[in-house]
Write a protein that holds these residues in place. Structure first.
Motif, PDB file in Angstrom:
ATOM      1  N   ASP A 121       0.797  -1.229   0.000  1.00  0.00           N
ATOM      2  CA  ASP A 121       0.000   0.000   0.000  1.00  0.00           C
ATOM      3  C   ASP A 121       0.826   1.275   0.000  1.00  0.00           C
ATOM      4  O   ASP A 121       0.463   2.256   0.657  1.00  0.00           O
ATOM      5  CB  ASP A 121      -0.983   0.001   1.180  1.00  0.00           C
ATOM      6  CG  ASP A 121      -1.892  -1.206   1.146  1.00  0.00           C
ATOM      7  OD1 ASP A 121      -2.533  -1.420   0.102  1.00  0.00           O
ATOM      8  OD2 ASP A 121      -1.946  -1.949   2.139  1.00  0.00           O
ATOM      9  N   HIS A 148       1.172   3.226  -2.615  1.00  0.00           N
ATOM     10  CA  HIS A 148       0.360   4.184  -3.388  1.00  0.00           C
ATOM     11  C   HIS A 148       1.178   5.395  -3.822  1.00  0.00           C
ATOM     12  O   HIS A 148       0.745   6.544  -3.690  1.00  0.00           O
ATOM     13  CB  HIS A 148      -0.867   4.633  -2.594  1.00  0.00           C
ATOM     14  CG  HIS A 148      -1.885   3.563  -2.373  1.00  0.00           C
ATOM     15  ND1 HIS A 148      -2.811   3.217  -3.332  1.00  0.00           N
ATOM     16  CD2 HIS A 148      -2.122   2.763  -1.298  1.00  0.00           C
ATOM     17  CE1 HIS A 148      -3.583   2.256  -2.855  1.00  0.00           C
ATOM     18  NE2 HIS A 148      -3.187   1.950  -1.626  1.00  0.00           N
ATOM     19  N   THR A 168      -4.726   8.999  -1.580  1.00  0.00           N
ATOM     20  CA  THR A 168      -4.320   8.228  -0.403  1.00  0.00           C
ATOM     21  C   THR A 168      -3.965   9.142   0.768  1.00  0.00           C
ATOM     22  O   THR A 168      -4.205   8.798   1.921  1.00  0.00           O
ATOM     23  CB  THR A 168      -3.138   7.307  -0.747  1.00  0.00           C
ATOM     24  OG1 THR A 168      -3.525   6.476  -1.836  1.00  0.00           O
ATOM     25  CG2 THR A 168      -2.752   6.434   0.421  1.00  0.00           C
ATOM     26  N   GLN A 223      -6.397   8.039   3.729  1.00  0.00           N
ATOM     27  CA  GLN A 223      -5.715   7.367   4.840  1.00  0.00           C
ATOM     28  C   GLN A 223      -5.182   8.346   5.877  1.00  0.00           C
ATOM     29  O   GLN A 223      -4.532   7.939   6.833  1.00  0.00           O
ATOM     30  CB  GLN A 223      -4.571   6.498   4.310  1.00  0.00           C
ATOM     31  CG  GLN A 223      -5.011   5.443   3.315  1.00  0.00           C
ATOM     32  CD  GLN A 223      -6.156   4.587   3.810  1.00  0.00           C
ATOM     33  OE1 GLN A 223      -6.281   4.304   4.999  1.00  0.00           O
ATOM     34  NE2 GLN A 223      -7.018   4.170   2.897  1.00  0.00           N
ATOM     35  N   ASP A 245      -0.734  -2.588  -4.423  1.00  0.00           N
ATOM     36  CA  ASP A 245      -1.088  -1.179  -4.465  1.00  0.00           C
ATOM     37  C   ASP A 245       0.171  -0.319  -4.421  1.00  0.00           C
ATOM     38  O   ASP A 245       0.428   0.416  -3.470  1.00  0.00           O
ATOM     39  CB  ASP A 245      -2.076  -0.799  -3.357  1.00  0.00           C
ATOM     40  CG  ASP A 245      -3.465  -1.365  -3.606  1.00  0.00           C
ATOM     41  OD1 ASP A 245      -3.668  -2.059  -4.626  1.00  0.00           O
ATOM     42  OD2 ASP A 245      -4.357  -1.113  -2.786  1.00  0.00           O
ATOM     43  N   HIS A 297      -2.204  -9.659  -1.221  1.00  0.00           N
ATOM     44  CA  HIS A 297      -2.612  -8.283  -0.935  1.00  0.00           C
ATOM     45  C   HIS A 297      -3.755  -8.264   0.077  1.00  0.00           C
ATOM     46  O   HIS A 297      -3.795  -7.424   0.967  1.00  0.00           O
ATOM     47  CB  HIS A 297      -3.043  -7.580  -2.229  1.00  0.00           C
ATOM     48  CG  HIS A 297      -3.532  -6.183  -2.007  1.00  0.00           C
ATOM     49  ND1 HIS A 297      -2.711  -5.163  -1.553  1.00  0.00           N
ATOM     50  CD2 HIS A 297      -4.758  -5.629  -2.164  1.00  0.00           C
ATOM     51  CE1 HIS A 297      -3.408  -4.052  -1.449  1.00  0.00           C
ATOM     52  NE2 HIS A 297      -4.659  -4.299  -1.813  1.00  0.00           N
ATOM     53  N   GLY A 322      -1.786  -6.733   2.899  1.00  0.00           N
ATOM     54  CA  GLY A 322      -1.921  -5.287   2.869  1.00  0.00           C
ATOM     55  C   GLY A 322      -3.401  -4.963   2.844  1.00  0.00           C
ATOM     56  O   GLY A 322      -4.195  -5.559   3.551  1.00  0.00           O
ATOM     57  N   HIS A 323      -3.787  -4.026   1.999  1.00  0.00           N
ATOM     58  CA  HIS A 323      -5.148  -3.663   1.654  1.00  0.00           C
ATOM     59  C   HIS A 323      -5.914  -2.911   2.735  1.00  0.00           C
ATOM     60  O   HIS A 323      -6.635  -1.975   2.432  1.00  0.00           O
ATOM     61  CB  HIS A 323      -5.951  -4.891   1.205  1.00  0.00           C
ATOM     62  CG  HIS A 323      -7.286  -4.558   0.625  1.00  0.00           C
ATOM     63  ND1 HIS A 323      -7.429  -3.854  -0.551  1.00  0.00           N
ATOM     64  CD2 HIS A 323      -8.542  -4.822   1.064  1.00  0.00           C
ATOM     65  CE1 HIS A 323      -8.724  -3.713  -0.812  1.00  0.00           C
ATOM     66  NE2 HIS A 323      -9.418  -4.281   0.140  1.00  0.00           N
ATOM     67  N   HIS A 352      -4.859  -1.054   5.366  1.00  0.00           N
ATOM     68  CA  HIS A 352      -4.267   0.176   5.906  1.00  0.00           C
ATOM     69  C   HIS A 352      -4.386   0.258   7.433  1.00  0.00           C
ATOM     70  O   HIS A 352      -4.641   1.316   8.004  1.00  0.00           O
ATOM     71  CB  HIS A 352      -4.892   1.407   5.260  1.00  0.00           C
ATOM     72  CG  HIS A 352      -4.607   1.525   3.802  1.00  0.00           C
ATOM     73  ND1 HIS A 352      -3.558   2.266   3.310  1.00  0.00           N
ATOM     74  CD2 HIS A 352      -5.223   0.974   2.716  1.00  0.00           C
ATOM     75  CE1 HIS A 352      -3.551   2.189   1.994  1.00  0.00           C
ATOM     76  NE2 HIS A 352      -4.544   1.402   1.603  1.00  0.00           N
ATOM     77  N   GLY A 371       1.359  -3.163   5.556  1.00  0.00           N
ATOM     78  CA  GLY A 371       1.241  -1.891   4.856  1.00  0.00           C
ATOM     79  C   GLY A 371       2.038  -0.772   5.499  1.00  0.00           C
ATOM     80  O   GLY A 371       2.272  -0.767   6.708  1.00  0.00           O
TER      81      GLY A 371
END
Length: 165
Positions: free
Chosen positions: A8, A10, A16, A20, A53, A110, A128-129, A131, A144
């Motif tokens: 993640d 990004h 993001t 986030q 990501d 992920h 991940g994914h 956050h 992440g």
């Protein structure tokens, strides 16, 4: 050689920062921090498993990957189009992997799993994914960048924060 995990990043994605609530004033500042912190912990001969990501602009990826230390393996995420997967600089590209690190069986993807291969034989799920917004199951860790100071992390560091039992 040390094995690291991340997800993640990004890179280049202004959305993001807001979604986030990342502490950056701009995409340039976020990207610079991610690169700096990656290279501060990862040596050129290390290996990094990126659990998806990666970036908003796949066209920028070959130059970005060249700036990041280590041999880089991608496990595609929901924001990784085909152009990300075929970019020059990946040692491997998959959607899922099972590997062993330091005597631990790892299931990498992920997405976090509700159950995974070897779960009841002490296999560990890295993902991940989410956050950092998902309560982990036993032997499950979010790798992440939002959870780990915007840097890749080792399995030993993960296990030190919460033993896999």
């Amino acid at each position: 050689m040390t094995v690291f995990f991340t997800a993640d990043t990004h890179f280049g994605d202004h959305r993001t920062i807001n979604i986030q609530r990342r502490p950056f004033d701009s995409v340039a500042a976020m990207d610079a921090c991610l690169i700096e912190r990656w290279n501060a912990v990862v040596a050129p001969d290390d290996s990094v498993w990126h659990l998806g990501d990666v970036t908003r602009r796949p066209a920028d990826l070959p130059g970005l990957l060249a700036r990041l230390h280590g041999s880089k393996h991608l496990l595609r995420g929901n924001n990784d189009p085909d152009a990300t997967a075929v970019a020059t600089g990946w040692a491997s590209v998959r959607d899922y992997a099972e590997i062993a690190v330091d005597g631990h069986a790892l299931v990498l993807c992920h997405y976090p799993f509700r159950s995974w291969h070897g779960q009841h034989k002490r296999a560990i799920n890295l993902h991940g994914h989410s956050h950092g917004r998902l309560k982990p199951l036993l032997r499950q860790f979010d790798v992440g960048v939002d959870v780990h100071g915007f840097a890749p992390v080792t399995l030993a560091t993960l296990l030190a924060t919460r033993p896999a039992r």
